[in-house]
Scaffold this motif. Sequence first.
Motif, PDB file in Angstrom:
ATOM      1  N   UNK A 180     -12.169   6.229   0.287  1.00  0.00           N
ATOM      2  CA  UNK A 180     -11.808   5.213   1.274  1.00  0.00           C
ATOM      3  C   UNK A 180     -10.494   4.543   0.911  1.00  0.00           C
ATOM      4  N   UNK A 181     -10.325   4.204  -0.366  1.00  0.00           N
ATOM      5  CA  UNK A 181      -9.086   3.554  -0.797  1.00  0.00           C
ATOM      6  C   UNK A 181      -7.881   4.459  -0.587  1.00  0.00           C
ATOM      7  N   UNK A 182      -8.044   5.742  -0.835  1.00  0.00           N
ATOM      8  CA  UNK A 182      -6.926   6.672  -0.611  1.00  0.00           C
ATOM      9  C   UNK A 182      -6.589   6.771   0.876  1.00  0.00           C
ATOM     10  N   UNK A 183      -7.598   6.686   1.722  1.00  0.00           N
ATOM     11  CA  UNK A 183      -7.381   6.790   3.159  1.00  0.00           C
ATOM     12  C   UNK A 183      -6.612   5.594   3.702  1.00  0.00           C
ATOM     13  N   UNK A 184      -6.931   4.392   3.205  1.00  0.00           N
ATOM     14  CA  UNK A 184      -6.365   3.177   3.803  1.00  0.00           C
ATOM     15  C   UNK A 184      -5.125   2.657   3.095  1.00  0.00           C
ATOM     16  N   UNK A 185      -4.749   3.269   1.977  1.00  0.00           N
ATOM     17  CA  UNK A 185      -3.538   2.840   1.272  1.00  0.00           C
ATOM     18  C   UNK A 185      -2.497   3.950   1.319  1.00  0.00           C
ATOM     19  N   UNK A 247       2.963 -10.540  12.513  1.00  0.00           N
ATOM     20  CA  UNK A 247       2.376  -9.210  12.616  1.00  0.00           C
ATOM     21  C   UNK A 247       2.984  -8.323  11.533  1.00  0.00           C
ATOM     22  N   UNK A 248       2.157  -7.943  10.557  1.00  0.00           N
ATOM     23  CA  UNK A 248       2.583  -7.034   9.490  1.00  0.00           C
ATOM     24  C   UNK A 248       1.947  -5.670   9.733  1.00  0.00           C
ATOM     25  N   UNK A 249       2.740  -4.613   9.619  1.00  0.00           N
ATOM     26  CA  UNK A 249       2.166  -3.286   9.857  1.00  0.00           C
ATOM     27  C   UNK A 249       2.848  -2.249   8.982  1.00  0.00           C
ATOM     28  N   UNK A 250       2.036  -1.351   8.458  1.00  0.00           N
ATOM     29  CA  UNK A 250       2.549  -0.279   7.612  1.00  0.00           C
ATOM     30  C   UNK A 250       2.905   0.956   8.420  1.00  0.00           C
ATOM     31  N   UNK A 251       4.088   1.472   8.205  1.00  0.00           N
ATOM     32  CA  UNK A 251       4.516   2.676   8.924  1.00  0.00           C
ATOM     33  C   UNK A 251       3.694   3.891   8.524  1.00  0.00           C
ATOM     34  N   UNK A 257      -1.891   3.540  14.460  1.00  0.00           N
ATOM     35  CA  UNK A 257      -0.537   4.102  14.495  1.00  0.00           C
ATOM     36  C   UNK A 257       0.509   2.999  14.621  1.00  0.00           C
ATOM     37  N   UNK A 258       1.585   3.137  13.878  1.00  0.00           N
ATOM     38  CA  UNK A 258       2.618   2.105  13.863  1.00  0.00           C
ATOM     39  C   UNK A 258       3.255   1.913  15.234  1.00  0.00           C
ATOM     40  N   UNK A 259       3.242   2.941  16.080  1.00  0.00           N
ATOM     41  CA  UNK A 259       3.825   2.791  17.414  1.00  0.00           C
ATOM     42  C   UNK A 259       3.084   1.737  18.235  1.00  0.00           C
ATOM     43  N   UNK A 260       1.771   1.615  18.018  1.00  0.00           N
ATOM     44  CA  UNK A 260       1.026   0.596  18.762  1.00  0.00           C
ATOM     45  C   UNK A 260       1.425  -0.803  18.313  1.00  0.00           C
ATOM     46  N   UNK A 261       1.715  -0.963  17.032  1.00  0.00           N
ATOM     47  CA  UNK A 261       2.169  -2.263  16.523  1.00  0.00           C
ATOM     48  C   UNK A 261       3.556  -2.592  17.060  1.00  0.00           C
ATOM     49  N   UNK A 262       4.424  -1.604  17.116  1.00  0.00           N
ATOM     50  CA  UNK A 262       5.762  -1.841  17.651  1.00  0.00           C
ATOM     51  C   UNK A 262       5.694  -2.258  19.115  1.00  0.00           C
ATOM     52  N   UNK A 278       6.856   1.869   3.635  1.00  0.00           N
ATOM     53  CA  UNK A 278       6.046   2.661   2.708  1.00  0.00           C
ATOM     54  C   UNK A 278       4.625   2.130   2.575  1.00  0.00           C
ATOM     55  N   UNK A 279       4.165   1.311   3.532  1.00  0.00           N
ATOM     56  CA  UNK A 279       2.856   0.681   3.448  1.00  0.00           C
ATOM     57  C   UNK A 279       1.843   1.382   4.334  1.00  0.00           C
ATOM     58  N   UNK A 280       0.565   1.281   3.936  1.00  0.00           N
ATOM     59  CA  UNK A 280      -0.524   1.868   4.696  1.00  0.00           C
ATOM     60  C   UNK A 280      -1.317   0.832   5.458  1.00  0.00           C
ATOM     61  N   UNK A 281      -2.606   1.129   5.674  1.00  0.00           N
ATOM     62  CA  UNK A 281      -3.449   0.299   6.527  1.00  0.00           C
ATOM     63  C   UNK A 281      -3.889  -1.002   5.858  1.00  0.00           C
TER      64      UNK A 281
END
Length: 315
Positions: A180-185, A247-251, A257-262, A278-281
């Motif tokens: 789980x940690x690998x998936x979200x980071x 609003x902070x979001x990881x690409x 998906x980062x496009x939804x945050x943009x 370089x950030x994740x979820x």
Amino acid sequence: MTTAKRPGHPDERYVDLDGVRVHYVTGHGPADGPRFVLVHGLGGSWANWADVMPLLAQRGRVVALDLGGHGLTQATPAQSTVPANLTLLQRFVHSTSPDRPVVVIGNSMGGLLAAQLAALDTRAVAGAVLIDPAIPPTPSARPHPMVVAGFGISSLPFVGPRVLAGQSKRVALEEQVDFTMRLVTSNFDRISPELRRLHLDDTLERRQTIQNADAQYLAATKSVLRQLFRRGRFTRTMYRILQPVLLLHGAQDRLVHVKTARALAAAHPQWTYVEGADKGHTPMLDYPEWVAEEVLDWVDAHPTTGLHGAVSAGA
């Protein structure tokens, strides 16, 4: 309200809210500084914030709760849904900070809840920080296929419970937590050994002490999916937020998906949008310093909004 401490843990407390015994932890900071309330995402707990809490506590009081159906908060499946947790979160904020509005900071499902609370209760919330919040996907901005498959299976009647039960028997707890940690980071190797151990310990304690944990998680999962299919309601909620928003979001986010945050940031130009290339979820896990720095810089940039604490909030 009761207090308990375990070795290696910050101050732990419980508060009974409408029949739910809510577990939370506190980080003590300057009394006249801002008050931060930290809200984890689906399947998470207060432990997601353990490395961020002491950084924010240098400036103000910090509390992080376990939502209904998560961590050490005991709840029924019906009390684990997004609407139920919104009510719980509102009650929690009023209970722990009755005299002053808070800065509510949420990640993923917690980001959705933070936004909903800001729109619902302007007196209780001075501002909201949405960290990779749950946002309705679009055809061109969907989560990673593995994530879509996982949520799809979990939402199926009869199948979801069997899959979770089988996974618990076949896969070691440490492997599940690491997966789980690998998936979200985006950088698993940056997660501190102490934070990883804390997540292992808390996950084990939940399994040993909380009844119907899988049913609570599945109820929360289905509820999140229902929320994300209601794009019109989501859009109307976002426009009802009057307070400052960061609003902070990881690409590199695989879940949202980062496009939804943009697109969300473009629809709300008055918000502050910061993208981590370089950030994740869940950047709180592998980049806690970045999260805390961005939050505190944003607070400093709004000196007259009530984000700073007692003086500017009129307390």
